[in-house]
Design an enzyme around this catalytic site. Structure first.
Site, short mmCIF file in Angstrom:
data_model
loop_
_atom_site.label_atom_id
_atom_site.label_comp_id
_atom_site.label_asym_id
_atom_site.label_seq_id
_atom_site.Cartn_x
_atom_site.Cartn_y
_atom_site.Cartn_z
CB SER A 44 59.93 19.11 -47.42
OG SER A 44 60.03 19.01 -48.83
CG ASP A 337 64.69 12.33 -49.37
OD1 ASP A 337 64.72 13.05 -50.39
OD2 ASP A 337 64.04 12.63 -48.35
CG HIS A 340 63.59 16.34 -49.49
ND1 HIS A 340 62.91 15.16 -49.19
CD2 HIS A 340 62.67 17.33 -49.47
CE1 HIS A 340 61.63 15.44 -49.01
NE2 HIS A 340 61.45 16.74 -49.18
#
Length: 363
Positions: A44, A337, A340
């Protein structure tokens, strides 16, 4: 309540820091290597939207993701804005944004300068991707083979071979393997201790790089793992006392990350020495990341223990959504978040890449 003078000072600091980055970029741009294209594999931290096109809940194509992205669009990037692949590709003059390969609207012209095969939630261990139904790094190779077929049809086999030979291949994964398959859901602990699991993962990575070499790739930038013991989500999950003052990085997990990176440096040298004509460069993610945590004021951050989205303690992916109100100024938060980093942190990492990793391709 923040005073206007304090707010102005913060804004000035953020502007000044960004201006310094621009100056540094202008100074180093002329000394950067040239690449024909950029090819991205991993998780991600580098996925620019492939998960939008597969049946998984691990997506970031909804608000408030993308709040600082051009047009304020949630593209599937797990951030408030751009990721390192976008920023580095732009600095190298390859393209402004690195598109996800699974985007059905991806043009032939875009394919000539590379694509992104990464998938959020993935890892080198196929087991890591089973529950989330995302694309493990091993299967990202199949997407790359499809890309090669399309590229051959677009430009012909001779030019396609040259593009691949001269492309910057970036690989960034590993954290999810530790977090999902070893620490939080200890599936692999039944088979390995942490050192054995590190070796298992790096064996998978070595096989992956060998396959890419056999397909014509010659220039590799391979990222180590960050201090994943400092991720807000991980701290929340592993800590019994969640008071603000007691929250801090998990040293055991960070130590595991450092050992993994130490081993990775040795592995990449071994791959380099065994493959004449191939350049393999290690990207140290750990040190700049920990420096942002230890010295946030250098970068204009005021919060490093939680993310901007919602409470910042657990929200990520589907639970960082339109109903979880984000902070007012994401540039002051290291994390967007609970897992991340935000775009400002990615800009710091990108500058580190340009100054400390990419020049190695010139030697």
């Amino acid at each position: 309540m923040v005073s206007s003078s304090s707010s102005s000072s913060s804004s000035f600091f953020s502007f000044s820091f960004f201006f310094v980055l621009l100056l540094l970029h202008s100074c180093t741009a002329h000394n950067l290597p040239k690449f024909s294209a950029i090819l991205i594999f991993g998780d991600s931290t580098v996925d620019t939207g492939n998960n939008n096109f597969i049946p998984t809940i691990f997506r970031a194509n909804h608000a408030p993701y993308g709040r600082e992205f051009p047009g304020h669009v949630a593209t599937g990037r797990f951030s408030d804005g751009k990721l390192v692949p976008d920023l580095v590709a732009s600095a190298l003059g390859i393209k402004d944004l690195v598109p996800p390969f699974l985007d059905p609207h991806l043009s032939n012209e875009e394919l000539k300068t590379g694509a992104n095969f990464a998938s959020a939630g993935s890892g080198y261990d196929d087991l890591t991707s089973v529950v989330s139904n995302v694309i493990p790094v091993s299967r990202q190779l199949l997407l790359f083979e499809e890309y090669l077929l399309r590229l051959n049809l677009i430009v012909g086999p001779i030019e396609a071979k040259q593009i691949i030979n001269d492309a910057l291949v970036t690989i960034s994964a590993g954290s999810n393997d530790f977090l999902f398959s070893f620490y939080d859901i200890p599936s692999r602990k039944l088979e390995y201790d942490v050192y054995g699991y590190q070796d298992f993962l790096q064996g998978k990575l070595q096989d992956f790089i060998k396959k890419l070499i056999s397909l014509g790739c010659r220039k590799f930038l391979v990222a180590g793992v960050p201090p994943f013991g400092c991720l807000p989500f991980q701290i929340t999950e592993q800590s019994l006392n969640l008071t603000e003052s007691s929250r801090g990085c998990l040293e055991k997990e960070n130590r595991d990350a450092r050992v993994y990176n130490f081993k990775l440096v040795r592995l990449l040298k071994k791959i380099q020495d065994s493959n004449p004509g191939v350049k393999v460069v290690y990207l140290n993610i750990y040190d700049p990341f920990i420096d942002m945590i230890d010295h946030p004021q250098k970068y204009g951050f005021v919060e490093t223990k939680k993310g901007c989205c919602g409470s910042g303690l657990l929200e990520a992916g589907p639970i960082c959504n339109a109903f979880t109100k984000p902070c007012a100024n994401a540039s002051q938060y290291l994390f967007w978040d609970s897992i991340h980093p935000g775009e400002e942190a990615y800009r710091v990492i990108s500058q580190f890449v340009m100054e400390n990793a990419l020049p190695s391709f010139l030697s």
